[in-house]
Design a protein around this motif. Sequence first.
Motif, PDB file in Angstrom:
ATOM      1  N   GLU A 107       0.825  -1.198   0.000  1.00 52.00           N
ATOM      2  CA  GLU A 107       0.000   0.000   0.000  1.00 52.00           C
ATOM      3  C   GLU A 107       0.868   1.260   0.000  1.00 52.00           C
ATOM      4  N   GLY A 108       0.616   2.151  -0.948  1.00 52.13           N
ATOM      5  CA  GLY A 108       1.283   3.445  -0.979  1.00 52.13           C
ATOM      6  C   GLY A 108       2.682   3.444  -1.561  1.00 52.13           C
ATOM      7  N   ALA A 109       3.225   2.272  -1.895  1.00 51.55           N
ATOM      8  CA  ALA A 109       4.584   2.204  -2.438  1.00 51.55           C
ATOM      9  C   ALA A 109       4.571   2.500  -3.934  1.00 51.55           C
ATOM     10  N   GLY A 113       7.839  -4.766  -5.221  1.00 52.62           N
ATOM     11  CA  GLY A 113       9.001  -5.633  -5.110  1.00 52.62           C
ATOM     12  C   GLY A 113       9.269  -6.514  -6.310  1.00 52.62           C
ATOM     13  N   ASP A 114       8.289  -6.684  -7.198  1.00 51.07           N
ATOM     14  CA  ASP A 114       8.469  -7.542  -8.364  1.00 51.07           C
ATOM     15  C   ASP A 114       7.509  -7.083  -9.459  1.00 51.07           C
ATOM     16  N   PRO A 115       7.741  -7.510 -10.704  1.00 49.93           N
ATOM     17  CA  PRO A 115       6.919  -7.027 -11.819  1.00 49.93           C
ATOM     18  C   PRO A 115       5.438  -7.387 -11.712  1.00 49.93           C
ATOM     19  N   ILE A 116       5.120  -8.540 -11.137  1.00 50.65           N
ATOM     20  CA  ILE A 116       3.719  -8.941 -11.049  1.00 50.65           C
ATOM     21  C   ILE A 116       2.948  -8.037 -10.093  1.00 50.65           C
ATOM     22  N   ASN A 117       3.495  -7.821  -8.913  1.00 55.15           N
ATOM     23  CA  ASN A 117       2.825  -6.913  -7.983  1.00 55.15           C
ATOM     24  C   ASN A 117       2.865  -5.471  -8.473  1.00 55.15           C
ATOM     25  N   ASP A 122      -0.249  -0.847 -10.227  1.00 55.02           N
ATOM     26  CA  ASP A 122      -0.553   0.147 -11.259  1.00 55.02           C
ATOM     27  C   ASP A 122      -2.033   0.084 -11.657  1.00 55.02           C
ATOM     28  N   MET A 123      -2.570  -1.139 -11.775  1.00 56.91           N
ATOM     29  CA  MET A 123      -3.983  -1.295 -12.105  1.00 56.91           C
ATOM     30  C   MET A 123      -4.867  -0.718 -10.999  1.00 56.91           C
TER      31      MET A 123
END
Length: 290
Positions: A107-109, A113-117, A122-123
């Motif tokens: 939350e808020g970052a 930490g990785d492309p999937i998250n 972004d979505m």
Amino acid sequence: MVEQKRILVIGATGNVGRQVVSRLRDAGAAVRALARDPASAGLPDGVEVVRGDLSAPDTLEAALDGIESVFLVWPFLTAEDAPAVLDVIAGRGARHVVYLSSTGVREGAEKQGDPINQFHADMERLLEKSELEWTFLRAGGFATNTLQWTEQIRTEGVVRAPFGSTSRPLIHEHDIAAVAVRALTENGHGGAKYALTGPRALTTAEQAHTIGEAIGRPVRFEEVPQEAVREQMLTQGWPGEVVDGILNAQADMAAASEPVTSTVEKVTGTPARTFAQWAADHADDFRPAE
């Protein structure tokens, strides 16, 4: 009988999407399913299946005719094309999007930490800035991801993977779908961020053993070095950035157990299914062909 909202399921042919479609149909909802090839979708009889492709947003317009709510699974590794898709959804009059996200979103970052998250975050950010009402289903590890072990288990009775001590409360696709249907058909879920997990964390090795119990055949676990897995994924065509992101995230999970939530029961009134239940439901997938 659920409230009669016209609902579009995007991602209807995936593991979760199929369950959402079936549950909506069984509940008497007015459900429509999006598929790139309706003829091969293999969805239940009585479901309206329409052609559309997220990579071509203009193909979604007809599918969204009269739709009030949308279940959205995003199949790409970036959110680059998402603004155009969300513009079409909102422009055709839909009011609510239930988005299948990830518990790994921080939350808020700004940087995940990785492309999937990262694409999930972004979505979420795009939906929050849109005119649409939204609900985020932040699902933890999918139990269906263990289907990648099918061939190993069928032929050798073994699971070879890194991070055997990683402990995760994997979630049954039926439970994700059950929460999705509530959010799609009931009022009061707008703005919710539901963290969804199974009821108990098991290590990777314990998951393998549990599948063995379900199929009545011992399944052993063999630890594989992280670098060997990386080389295999690269050989299979995975982008290097994605491979490193996935493996680094798995290493982080091995160092700290993933928390268990009771959200499935709070939303649906029914406890989340155990991994043993999932393994029993999918036992035939792991049994050797006769």
